[in-house]
Design a protein around this motif. Structure first.
Motif, PDB file in Angstrom:
ATOM      1  N   PRO A 239       4.031  16.309 -14.951  1.00 48.69           N
ATOM      2  CA  PRO A 239       4.287  17.379 -15.936  1.00 48.69           C
ATOM      3  C   PRO A 239       5.774  17.572 -16.233  1.00 48.69           C
ATOM      4  CG  PRO A 239       2.621  18.077 -14.358  1.00 48.69           C
ATOM      5  CD  PRO A 239       3.197  16.781 -13.829  1.00 48.69           C
ATOM      6  N   ALA A 240       6.616  17.518 -15.206  1.00 43.99           N
ATOM      7  CA  ALA A 240       8.058  17.659 -15.427  1.00 43.99           C
ATOM      8  C   ALA A 240       8.606  16.473 -16.200  1.00 43.99           C
ATOM      9  CB  ALA A 240       8.784  17.805 -14.087  1.00 43.99           C
ATOM     10  N   LEU A 241       8.072  15.286 -15.951  1.00 34.66           N
ATOM     11  CA  LEU A 241       8.498  14.090 -16.678  1.00 34.66           C
ATOM     12  C   LEU A 241       8.120  14.199 -18.152  1.00 34.66           C
ATOM     13  CD1 LEU A 241       9.892  11.385 -15.816  1.00 34.66           C
ATOM     14  CD2 LEU A 241       7.626  10.367 -15.911  1.00 34.66           C
ATOM     15  N   ALA A 242       6.952  14.729 -18.429  1.00 34.10           N
ATOM     16  CA  ALA A 242       6.522  14.915 -19.818  1.00 34.10           C
ATOM     17  C   ALA A 242       7.433  15.910 -20.535  1.00 34.10           C
ATOM     18  CB  ALA A 242       5.073  15.383 -19.864  1.00 34.10           C
ATOM     19  N   ALA A 243       7.819  16.988 -19.858  1.00 32.07           N
ATOM     20  CA  ALA A 243       8.732  17.968 -20.456  1.00 32.07           C
ATOM     21  C   ALA A 243      10.103  17.347 -20.701  1.00 32.07           C
ATOM     22  CB  ALA A 243       8.862  19.193 -19.544  1.00 32.07           C
ATOM     23  N   CYS A 244      10.560  16.544 -19.770  1.00 31.29           N
ATOM     24  CA  CYS A 244      11.831  15.836 -19.929  1.00 31.29           C
ATOM     25  C   CYS A 244      11.764  14.899 -21.129  1.00 31.29           C
ATOM     26  CB  CYS A 244      12.140  15.055 -18.654  1.00 31.29           C
ATOM     27  SG  CYS A 244      13.622  14.022 -18.745  1.00 31.29           S
TER      28      CYS A 244
ATOM     29  N   ARG B 134       0.834  -1.204   0.000  1.00 30.41           N
ATOM     30  CA  ARG B 134       0.000   0.000   0.000  1.00 30.41           C
ATOM     31  C   ARG B 134       0.868   1.254   0.000  1.00 30.41           C
ATOM     32  NH1 ARG B 134      -3.228  -3.024   3.336  1.00 30.41           N
ATOM     33  NH2 ARG B 134      -2.208  -2.227   5.192  1.00 30.41           N
ATOM     34  N   GLU B 135       1.897   1.242   0.833  1.00 29.79           N
ATOM     35  CA  GLU B 135       2.816   2.387   0.916  1.00 29.79           C
ATOM     36  C   GLU B 135       3.496   2.620  -0.435  1.00 29.79           C
ATOM     37  OE1 GLU B 135       7.081   3.259   3.063  1.00 29.79           O
ATOM     38  OE2 GLU B 135       5.628   2.059   4.180  1.00 29.79           O
ATOM     39  N   SER B 136       3.918   1.548  -1.078  1.00 26.93           N
ATOM     40  CA  SER B 136       4.575   1.640  -2.381  1.00 26.93           C
ATOM     41  C   SER B 136       3.627   2.210  -3.430  1.00 26.93           C
ATOM     42  CB  SER B 136       5.083   0.266  -2.827  1.00 26.93           C
ATOM     43  OG  SER B 136       5.677   0.343  -4.096  1.00 26.93           O
ATOM     44  N   LEU B 137       2.407   1.701  -3.459  1.00 22.03           N
ATOM     45  CA  LEU B 137       1.430   2.174  -4.434  1.00 22.03           C
ATOM     46  C   LEU B 137       1.100   3.649  -4.217  1.00 22.03           C
ATOM     47  CD1 LEU B 137      -0.539   1.707  -6.746  1.00 22.03           C
ATOM     48  CD2 LEU B 137      -2.214   0.915  -5.054  1.00 22.03           C
ATOM     49  N   GLU B 138       0.892   4.036  -2.964  1.00 25.97           N
ATOM     50  CA  GLU B 138       0.578   5.438  -2.663  1.00 25.97           C
ATOM     51  C   GLU B 138       1.714   6.365  -3.095  1.00 25.97           C
ATOM     52  OE1 GLU B 138      -0.327   5.422   1.517  1.00 25.97           O
ATOM     53  OE2 GLU B 138      -2.206   4.327   1.217  1.00 25.97           O
ATOM     54  N   LEU B 139       2.963   5.944  -2.855  1.00 24.55           N
ATOM     55  CA  LEU B 139       4.100   6.770  -3.243  1.00 24.55           C
ATOM     56  C   LEU B 139       4.205   6.863  -4.766  1.00 24.55           C
ATOM     57  CD1 LEU B 139       6.565   8.439  -2.410  1.00 24.55           C
ATOM     58  CD2 LEU B 139       7.877   6.300  -2.364  1.00 24.55           C
ATOM     59  N   ARG B 140       3.994   5.759  -5.459  1.00 31.02           N
ATOM     60  CA  ARG B 140       4.065   5.772  -6.923  1.00 31.02           C
ATOM     61  C   ARG B 140       2.999   6.701  -7.512  1.00 31.02           C
ATOM     62  NH1 ARG B 140       5.799   0.099  -9.385  1.00 31.02           N
ATOM     63  NH2 ARG B 140       7.237  -0.578  -7.773  1.00 31.02           N
ATOM     64  N   LEU B 141       1.800   6.628  -6.990  1.00 31.51           N
ATOM     65  CA  LEU B 141       0.734   7.510  -7.477  1.00 31.51           C
ATOM     66  C   LEU B 141       1.056   8.971  -7.175  1.00 31.51           C
ATOM     67  CD1 LEU B 141      -2.378   5.364  -6.474  1.00 31.51           C
ATOM     68  CD2 LEU B 141      -1.501   5.774  -8.791  1.00 31.51           C
ATOM     69  N   ARG B 142       1.622   9.221  -6.004  1.00 25.06           N
ATOM     70  CA  ARG B 142       1.980  10.588  -5.620  1.00 25.06           C
ATOM     71  C   ARG B 142       3.038  11.160  -6.561  1.00 25.06           C
ATOM     72  NH1 ARG B 142       4.967  12.384   0.011  1.00 25.06           N
ATOM     73  NH2 ARG B 142       5.356  14.532  -0.632  1.00 25.06           N
ATOM     74  N   VAL B 143       4.103  10.367  -6.857  1.00 22.67           N
ATOM     75  CA  VAL B 143       5.164  10.916  -7.709  1.00 22.67           C
ATOM     76  C   VAL B 143       4.680  11.111  -9.147  1.00 22.67           C
ATOM     77  CG1 VAL B 143       7.078  10.093  -6.288  1.00 22.67           C
ATOM     78  CG2 VAL B 143       6.290   8.689  -8.176  1.00 22.67           C
ATOM     79  N   ILE B 144       3.805  10.242  -9.618  1.00 20.89           N
ATOM     80  CA  ILE B 144       3.255  10.440 -10.965  1.00 20.89           C
ATOM     81  C   ILE B 144       2.432  11.729 -10.998  1.00 20.89           C
ATOM     82  CG2 ILE B 144       1.578   9.565 -12.646  1.00 20.89           C
ATOM     83  CD1 ILE B 144       2.580   6.738 -11.948  1.00 20.89           C
TER      84      ILE B 144
END
Length: 197
Positions: free
Chosen positions: A38-43, A23-33
């Protein structure tokens, strides 16, 4: 058994602990996405342009991050894009580490192989690995696009602004950082492969 005390625990405790970590892993992954999307898309736009222009991607990191660098290179290569993991050549890495110094194993390879229009993608859970930082500094000197993945506040990678595109996972757990970084670089590879052809 003393090295692995959790093996003596009640199976229900182990199951509950595993579910909590998932659960912790999934929550963190969703948070970083959500936060870094937007910054990842620009990159991805800049990386795709570099690869369309004939550039190559060089990925690097230490330990588990070296395995992630191999995964990054594999994702890009599988999509028909030129990518190399600098940690893969064990003979070269150990020769440079032994003969010159471990802190230069990535910088020396980039100096020999990289140039303007190429991409350097660095992975570090701490953001403070000297050889990763030297690699990023050399990539910037060469005029390469620089991408950094870090955790734990970003370390020196963030403090010294060594990456033109920096993605810091907000966690101090090495496991959670690497899981979230894997989500980010997989998404980056998908975005770049859709735009680089």
């Amino acid at each position: 058994m003393t090295l692995y005390p959790f093996l003596r625990r009640d199976p229900l405790d182990v199951t509950a602990s595993t579910a909590a970590k998932a659960r912790e892993s999934l929550e963190l992954r969703l948070r970083v996405i959500d936060e870094l999307g937007p910054a990842l898309a620009a990159c991805a736009v800049e990386v795709a342009a570099a690869l369309r222009g004939g550039g190559r991607l060089f990925a690097f990191g230490n330990g588990g991050s070296s395995t992630d660098a191999e995964s990054v290179a594999g994702l890009f290569t599988a999509a028909g894009l030129p990518a190399i993991s600098l940690a893969c050549d064990t003979a070269l890495v150990t020769a440079l580490g032994n003969d010159v110094g471990f802190e230069v194993v990535f910088a020396r390879q980039l100096a020999a192989l990289g140039g303007p229009g190429d991409v350097a993608l660095a992975l570090s859970t701490s953001g403070g690995s000297p050889n990763v930082l030297r690699g990023l500094a050399e990539a910037a000197r060469l005029g390469m696009v620089t991408v950094g993945f870090a955790g734990s506040g970003g370390g020196r990678m963030a403090q010294d602004r060594l990456a033109g595109h920096l993605f810091v996972v907000p966690s101090s757990s090495v496991h959670r950082i690497q899981e979230a970084q894997a989500t980010l670089y997989q998404l980056l590879a998908e975005l770049v492969s859709a735009d680089a052809r």
